[in-house]
Design an enzyme around this catalytic site. Structure first.
Site, PDB file in Angstrom:
ATOM      1  N   ASP A 108      -4.352  -6.224   5.031  1.00 23.81           N
ATOM      2  CA  ASP A 108      -5.390  -7.029   5.678  1.00 23.81           C
ATOM      3  C   ASP A 108      -5.463  -8.439   5.091  1.00 23.81           C
ATOM      4  OD1 ASP A 108      -6.168  -5.024   7.417  1.00 23.81           O
ATOM      5  OD2 ASP A 108      -7.537  -4.127   5.950  1.00 23.81           O
TER       6      ASP A 108
ATOM      7  N   LYS B  20     -10.462  -2.476  18.814  1.00 22.00           N
ATOM      8  CA  LYS B  20      -9.051  -2.842  19.002  1.00 22.00           C
ATOM      9  C   LYS B  20      -8.558  -2.518  20.411  1.00 22.00           C
ATOM     10  CE  LYS B  20      -8.447  -2.180  14.060  1.00 22.00           C
ATOM     11  NZ  LYS B  20      -7.547  -2.575  12.991  1.00 22.00           N
TER      12      LYS B  20
ATOM     13  N   PRO C  59      -3.928 -11.608  10.324  1.00 24.61           N
ATOM     14  CA  PRO C  59      -4.312 -11.243  11.695  1.00 24.61           C
ATOM     15  C   PRO C  59      -4.381  -9.735  11.843  1.00 24.61           C
ATOM     16  CG  PRO C  59      -2.047 -12.057  11.631  1.00 24.61           C
ATOM     17  CD  PRO C  59      -2.614 -12.251  10.264  1.00 24.61           C
ATOM     18  N   ASP C  60      -5.218  -9.268  12.755  1.00 24.64           N
ATOM     19  CA  ASP C  60      -5.266  -7.841  13.076  1.00 24.64           C
ATOM     20  C   ASP C  60      -4.293  -7.609  14.230  1.00 24.64           C
ATOM     21  OD1 ASP C  60      -5.971  -5.320  14.303  1.00 24.64           O
ATOM     22  OD2 ASP C  60      -7.734  -5.344  13.000  1.00 24.64           O
TER      23      ASP C  60
ATOM     24  N   ASN D   2       0.850  -1.197   0.000  1.00 22.63           N
ATOM     25  CA  ASN D   2       0.000   0.000   0.000  1.00 22.63           C
ATOM     26  C   ASN D   2       0.881   1.241   0.000  1.00 22.63           C
ATOM     27  OD1 ASN D   2       0.561   0.789   2.841  1.00 22.63           O
ATOM     28  ND2 ASN D   2      -0.373  -1.209   3.233  1.00 22.63           N
TER      29      ASN D   2
ATOM     30  N   LYS E 183     -13.122   1.509  15.460  1.00 20.50           N
ATOM     31  CA  LYS E 183     -11.833   0.814  15.583  1.00 20.50           C
ATOM     32  C   LYS E 183     -11.230   1.007  16.980  1.00 20.50           C
ATOM     33  CE  LYS E 183     -10.931   1.165  10.659  1.00 20.50           C
ATOM     34  NZ  LYS E 183     -10.180   1.782   9.559  1.00 20.50           N
TER      35      LYS E 183
ATOM     36  N   PHE F 219      -4.138   4.179  14.422  1.00 22.53           N
ATOM     37  CA  PHE F 219      -4.434   5.156  13.375  1.00 22.53           C
ATOM     38  C   PHE F 219      -5.621   4.650  12.567  1.00 22.53           C
ATOM     39  CE2 PHE F 219      -1.216   8.515  12.834  1.00 22.53           C
ATOM     40  CZ  PHE F 219      -0.426   8.207  13.918  1.00 22.53           C
TER      41      PHE F 219
ATOM     42  N   LYS G 248       7.719 -17.379 -10.964  1.00 22.37           N
ATOM     43  CA  LYS G 248       7.022 -16.188 -11.455  1.00 22.37           C
ATOM     44  C   LYS G 248       5.729 -16.605 -12.174  1.00 22.37           C
ATOM     45  CE  LYS G 248       7.664 -12.158 -14.326  1.00 22.37           C
ATOM     46  NZ  LYS G 248       8.214 -11.741 -15.603  1.00 22.37           N
TER      47      LYS G 248
HETATM   48  N1  CTP Z   1      -4.033  -2.626  11.891  1.00 26.77           N
HETATM   49  C1  CTP Z   1      -3.455  -3.760  12.392  1.00 26.77           C
HETATM   50  N2  CTP Z   1      -3.531  -4.946  11.727  1.00 26.77           N
HETATM   51  C2  CTP Z   1      -4.196  -5.024  10.552  1.00 26.77           C
HETATM   52  C3  CTP Z   1      -4.805  -3.877  10.039  1.00 26.77           C
HETATM   53  C4  CTP Z   1      -4.696  -2.693  10.732  1.00 26.77           C
HETATM   54  O1  CTP Z   1      -2.843  -3.689  13.452  1.00 26.77           O
HETATM   55  N3  CTP Z   1      -4.254  -6.188   9.923  1.00 26.77           N
HETATM   56  C5  CTP Z   1      -3.933  -1.380  12.683  1.00 26.77           C
HETATM   57  C6  CTP Z   1      -3.237  -0.234  11.990  1.00 26.77           C
HETATM   58  O2  CTP Z   1      -1.860  -0.195  12.328  1.00 26.77           O
HETATM   59  C7  CTP Z   1      -3.969   0.996  12.538  1.00 26.77           C
HETATM   60  C8  CTP Z   1      -5.367   0.461  12.853  1.00 26.77           C
HETATM   61  O3  CTP Z   1      -5.238  -0.955  12.963  1.00 26.77           O
HETATM   62  O4  CTP Z   1      -3.415   1.446  13.754  1.00 26.77           O
HETATM   63  C9  CTP Z   1      -6.401   0.791  11.829  1.00 26.77           C
HETATM   64  O5  CTP Z   1      -5.972   0.398  10.549  1.00 26.77           O
HETATM   65  P1  CTP Z   1      -6.956   0.487   9.300  1.00 26.77           P
HETATM   66  O6  CTP Z   1      -6.263  -0.064   8.096  1.00 26.77           O
HETATM   67  O7  CTP Z   1      -7.509   1.885   9.235  1.00 26.77           O
HETATM   68  O8  CTP Z   1      -8.141  -0.442   9.791  1.00 26.77           O
HETATM   69  P2  CTP Z   1      -8.593  -1.910   9.508  1.00 26.77           P
HETATM   70  O9  CTP Z   1      -8.840  -2.538  10.836  1.00 26.77           O
HETATM   71  O10 CTP Z   1      -7.689  -2.612   8.570  1.00 26.77           O
HETATM   72  O11 CTP Z   1     -10.022  -1.680   8.856  1.00 26.77           O
HETATM   73  P3  CTP Z   1     -10.438  -1.375   7.332  1.00 26.77           P
HETATM   74  O12 CTP Z   1      -9.223  -1.651   6.474  1.00 26.77           O
HETATM   75  O13 CTP Z   1     -11.542  -2.313   7.115  1.00 26.77           O
HETATM   76  O14 CTP Z   1     -10.847   0.084   7.321  1.00 26.77           O
END
Ligand code: CTP
Length: 409
Positions: free
Chosen positions: A289, A353, A316-317, A220, A349, A335, A299
């Site tokens: 994600d 979280k 994982p989140d 990204n 969030k 963030f 390749k």
């Molecule tokens: N984050 C994380 N692990 C992931 C995705 C996000 O720890 N797999 C953390 C990011 O570092 C940030 C927060 O969660 O501090 C929010 O990230 P964001 O990408 O805005 O949220 P998502 O939970 O991925 O939700 P979405 O993409 O559906 O908006």
């Protein structure tokens, strides 16, 4: 043209003191201008010179400008100087060496103390800043570069030399940085609050890369700039900082422990390994994600006109995983980069979280988001929110840390 120096409010009772070390290079005369610029900001400057520096500028010049005796050599002066160098080392709020030759840099890196300047800088507990100036070949020599890296790892601030036409006739890197820039960097260090001493802070920054095959990946647009600014600001305020960083192309901050990661799973593993010992965790990384269910060993070839489907599985989140093990004495910040319904999504969030604060921004707004040096954010806590104006990422970092300390108060 250099930017004008930002004024510093001066309380005469707490007049700041800079010990200015001058070493023997042709740029030594520029130290006079640095001294004057600092004095104009109400700073008391004491000068220590090496013997070689005296070949370029006389101690009398610095004595006249600073209004203080100039310390030159430990043995050539009356015995009081022996004690004086310790007194100077203690008096300093900042120890600045400008210009710094390859020789003094080498001595500092190796712990050699054989004259007034090298003994005084070794004795000081104040922050140390050096502004190197030398011939390009000397600057680029691996010995110098390794010495610089050693000093940086010990928390010494280095004002990287500029590139240009040098006094020796060469053109290249090694020219003393503009005196106004050096003075401004010195003021920034003097102004820094030390209100995070004793705190352990982990910051995550940058994107992840999820491989599809040996040459391609999903990633990204995160540049890592916001997280790096936070790590730098926390380190300056005295925190012990661990920066978990994805692949980015910016300079790591000085005096910070760097832990690299590539994938979201790696970020999670690294974060779990050090989360327990942290007081504050700030997660500005942008972990992917999803990742490919299978990473192709070779390749992937074109499908001859057919559409291609890559199966993705959820990662994982990281923030949610860390949030589940959060202790009451820890402060976690996340963030939320959004493109619509920013505050509602961010609040969701924050709760999901188990964060104490979330920094929300609308990445579609000009001046906010990816790869720019500014940001427009709202700091959201469980009790309220504060919308900040357009600020540099460095200033946003300061405001985030102020808010973290307020939450912990
Ligand atoms: N984050 C994380 N692990 C992931 C995705 C996000 O720890 N797999 C953390 C990011 O570092 C940030 C927060 O969660 O501090 C929010 O990230 P964001 O990408 O805005 O949220 P998502 O939970 O991925 O939700 P979405 O993409 O559906 O908006």
């Amino acid at each position: 043209m250099s930017a004008p120096l930002k004024a510093m409010s001066v309380n005469p009772q707490s007049k700041k003191c800079v010990v200015l070390g001058v070493t023997g290079g042709i740029a030594a005369y520029k130290a006079c201008e640095i001294l004057r610029l600092l004095q104009k900001q109400g700073i008391d400057v004491f000068v220590v010179m090496t013997k070689n520096a005296c070949q370029f500028v006389t101690p009398l010049t610095f004595e006249t400008l600073s209004g203080h005796p100039v310390a030159v050599d430990t043995f050539a002066r009356p015995a009081t100087w022996e004690v004086e160098h310790i007194a100077l080392a203690k008096r300093a709020d900042l120890f600045l060496i400008a210009p710094a030759t390859a020789n003094i840099i080498g001595k500092m890196a190796c712990g050699i103390a054989d004259d007034m300047l090298s003994t005084t800088v070794m004795a000081t507990r104040a922050p140390v800043m050096i502004a190197p100036a030398m011939n390009t070949g000397m600057w680029e020599n691996p010995a110098t570069q390794q010495n610089i890296a050693t000093l940086v790892s010990r928390g010494v601030h280095v004002v990287t030399p500029a590139t240009g036409h040098l006094a020796c006739g060469d053109s290249g890197a090694g020219k003393l940085e503009d005196v106004a820039v050096i003075a401004q960097r010195a003021l920034d260090v003097l102004r820094a609050k030390r209100d995070m001493e004793g705190l352990r802070v982990m910051v995550t920054a940058g994107p992840t890369r999820e491989a599809l095959d040996p040459v391609r990946y999903i990633s990204n647009r995160s540049s890592g700039k916001m997280g790096y600014a936070i790590a730098r600001a926390a380190q300056r305020r005295g925190a012990q900082v661990t920066l978990l960083t994805g692949p980015v192309s910016i300079e790591p901050p000085q005096g910070v422990q760097i832990v690299p990661f590539m994938t979201t799973q790696e970020l999670l593993d690294r974060a779990l390994a050090c989360a327990q010992e942290q007081d504050v965790i700030i997660q500005s990384a942008a972990p992917a994600d999803y990742r490919a269910r299978e990473i192709a060993p070779q390749k992937i070839k074109k499908q001859g006109g057919e559409d291609m489907t890559i199966e993705l599985v959820e990662n994982p989140d990281v923030a949610a995983t860390l949030g589940r093990a959060k202790r009451g004495d820890q402060t976690f910040v996340g963030f939320a980069a959004e493109t619509n319904d920013v505050l509602a999504h961010a609040r969701g969030k924050l709760i999901k979280k188990n964060l104490d604060m979330i920094v929300a921004n609308d990445v579609t707004t000009p001046g906010a988001g990816f790869d720019v040096n500014t940001n427009i954010v709202t700091l959201i806590t469980r009790d309220g929110s504060e919308a900040l104006p357009l600020l540099s990422k460095d200033e946003v970092a300061v405001r985030i840390l102020d808010a973290v300390l307020a939450l912990r108060a």
